[in-house]
Motif scaffolding. Structure first.
Motif, PDB file in Angstrom:
ATOM      1  N   THR A 138       1.106  -1.044   3.595  1.00  0.00           N
ATOM      2  CA  THR A 138      -0.210  -1.623   3.378  1.00  0.00           C
ATOM      3  C   THR A 138      -0.059  -3.022   2.798  1.00  0.00           C
ATOM      4  O   THR A 138       1.006  -3.407   2.287  1.00  0.00           O
ATOM      5  N   SER A 139      -1.141  -3.797   2.863  1.00  0.00           N
ATOM      6  CA  SER A 139      -1.113  -5.144   2.272  1.00  0.00           C
ATOM      7  C   SER A 139      -0.788  -5.072   0.784  1.00  0.00           C
ATOM      8  O   SER A 139      -0.022  -5.898   0.261  1.00  0.00           O
ATOM      9  N   ALA A 140      -1.375  -4.089   0.087  1.00  0.00           N
ATOM     10  CA  ALA A 140      -1.130  -3.956  -1.359  1.00  0.00           C
ATOM     11  C   ALA A 140       0.327  -3.614  -1.633  1.00  0.00           C
ATOM     12  O   ALA A 140       0.929  -4.119  -2.588  1.00  0.00           O
ATOM     13  N   GLU A 141       0.922  -2.744  -0.796  1.00  0.00           N
ATOM     14  CA  GLU A 141       2.338  -2.395  -0.988  1.00  0.00           C
ATOM     15  C   GLU A 141       3.231  -3.608  -0.756  1.00  0.00           C
ATOM     16  O   GLU A 141       4.178  -3.851  -1.522  1.00  0.00           O
ATOM     17  N   MET A 142       2.931  -4.389   0.278  1.00  0.00           N
ATOM     18  CA  MET A 142       3.748  -5.578   0.539  1.00  0.00           C
ATOM     19  C   MET A 142       3.615  -6.606  -0.583  1.00  0.00           C
ATOM     20  O   MET A 142       4.601  -7.251  -0.958  1.00  0.00           O
ATOM     21  N   LYS A 143       2.422  -6.751  -1.111  1.00  0.00           N
ATOM     22  CA  LYS A 143       2.247  -7.686  -2.227  1.00  0.00           C
ATOM     23  C   LYS A 143       3.000  -7.204  -3.462  1.00  0.00           C
ATOM     24  O   LYS A 143       3.606  -8.006  -4.188  1.00  0.00           O
ATOM     25  N   SER A 144       3.006  -5.905  -3.697  1.00  0.00           N
ATOM     26  CA  SER A 144       3.765  -5.359  -4.821  1.00  0.00           C
ATOM     27  C   SER A 144       5.254  -5.643  -4.662  1.00  0.00           C
ATOM     28  O   SER A 144       5.936  -6.033  -5.617  1.00  0.00           O
TER      29      SER A 144
END
Length: 429
Positions: A233-239
């Motif tokens: 997910t976008s949030a996982e990649m940002k993390s």
């Protein structure tokens, strides 16, 4: 009296030993006589010149053929063009192409070091003096990294990722076996959710990664056919990106689908590996975030060459055929849109030592020879954050040097035949 003489002798011997270890070792100096030198991809070739290398570093570059100091080694390249060693930002030294996927279940990780030592030498002989190892077993690439750094294994400087981070069941995870075998072969770097993904980045850092590799989208060679769009997910990649950057590590993302590429760029991922279905929206996101494309065109050629030979499973063959057409044009589109591009091949998907074939493919999609050379020298060095160490011939830089016939600024395909290589001041035989 005799006791006093004996003590004096011992003291003299001790003083001599101490002086030996206290004094600096004799410098190891090599003098290279070159017919022409290209200091960097943005410079014109020189006339005849002399490069002095001392203890692994370039110490002087002088016009003309200069005398060789007593005790120095001379390298005679007066009929060659001498230039910086090449950089490949995406290789898999520990693997060879075409192996059955099930061999992962029977071959020990240590075998990767044996294969890697063979491929490290082949890669260096091809003129690639620095590589970024883009995914391996837990320790195999790290062992190779140390071996080449210490001169125990002839090969390039290695920037190593170690195991890639992936989603459960996605590209980069173990697929194609019974569930209990998948579990046994799990690398330990799959993650779900922002907290667990941050933890896996920290685990990779703890275990020695120089860079974080993730499989941001589906892949062509994995044993599942669920498409090539975003996995994380976008949030996982940002993390992942935020955590890696907090540790001083860059992130390289395997990515094919356009929306997965866009999400990775917007998350702060540093480079997109492959980039097959890149579109204008994804390209704009890459430009806005300074994300570099590593096109790996040789990978697409390599897998296409092996179709119909029973090497790949039917699901993989279907995916190779699906990407074959866009692989001929996507890098040219990216260049036209202004996406920054650096050199990487995915060697290991095709045979090692063919890395320089990438130049020819890049030029077919619109790059000039000068741009192609820059992609594998100055541009690649910047991606690694090593622009003050490699990618140019300058005093103070690492002595990573190659020699070829012809002028690669006019025709980069001459780099397919490298005649002489030095890595960190060591000549590769």
């Amino acid at each position: 009296m005799r006791k006093s003489v004996r003590n004096s002798s011992h003291l003299a011997a001790a003083a001599a030993i101490a002086a030996f270890f206290a004094s600096p070792a004799l410098a190891d100096t090599t003098v290279i006589h070159a017919g022409s030198i290209i200091r960097s991809a943005d410079a014109a070739p020189s006339g005849p010149a002399t490069i002095t290398v001392t203890d692994g570093r370039i110490t002087a570059i002088q016009d003309g053929i200069q005398p060789v100091p007593e005790g120095a080694t001379m390298v005679h390249l007066v009929d060659k063009t001498v230039l910086p060693g090449l950089i490949d930002l995406h290789v898999h030294l520990t693997g060879d192409p075409g192996g059955d996927f099930w061999k992962e279940a029977v071959e020990p990780e240590e075998w990767g070091v044996v294969v890697g030592a063979k491929n490290a030498l082949a890669t260096a002989r091809a003129g690639f003096t620095t590589v970024r190892e883009a995914g391996s077993g837990q320790s195999s690439a790290f062992a190779l990294r140390r071996g080449t750094a210490e001169g125990l294994i002839p090969g390039p400087r290695i920037i190593a990722a170690g195991p890639a981070l992936s989603i459960v069941g996605g590209h980069g995870d173990t697929n194609g076996f019974r569930p209990e075998i998948n579990e046994i072969l799990d690398s330990g770097y799959n993650c779900t959710g922002t907290v667990q993904c941050a933890e896996k980045v920290r685990l990779a850092s703890q275990n020695g990664a120089d860079v974080i590799k993730i499989t941001a989208t589906g892949g062509v060679l994995s044993q599942q056919g669920r498409g090539l769009e975003a996995h994380f997910t976008s949030a996982e990649m940002k993390s992942i990106a935020d955590t890696a950057h907090s540790l001083g590590l860059a992130v390289m993302a395997h990515a094919h689908g356009a929306r997965g590429i866009q999400q990775a760029a917007e998350a702060g991922i540093d480079s997109i590996e492959h980039g097959t279905y890149l579109d204008k929206e994804a390209a704009d996101a890459m430009i806005a975030n300074g994300t570099v494309l590593i096109p790996t065109l040789m990978a697409f050629q390599g897998v296409t060459e092996r179709l119909g030979q029973g090497i790949y499973t039917p699901v993989v063959e279907d995916k190779i055929r699906a990407v074959a057409e866009t692989a001929q044009v996507f890098m040219g589109r990216a260049r036209g849109w202004g996406v920054p591009i650096a050199f990487g091949t995915d060697a290991g998907v095709f045979g090692h030592r063919r890395n320089a074939g990438e130049f020819r493919l890049m030029m077919r999609q619109g790059m000039t020879s000068r741009e192609a050379l820059a992609s594998a020298t100055t541009n690649a060095a910047q991606v690694l954050g090593m622009e003050d160490e490699i990618g140019r011939l300058e005093p103070g830089f690492s002595a990573d040097i190659i020699a070829v016939d012809g002028n690669p600024l006019l025709d980069a395909t001459v780099l397919e035949n490298v005649d002489w290589v030095m890595v960190r001041g060591r000549v590769i035989e």
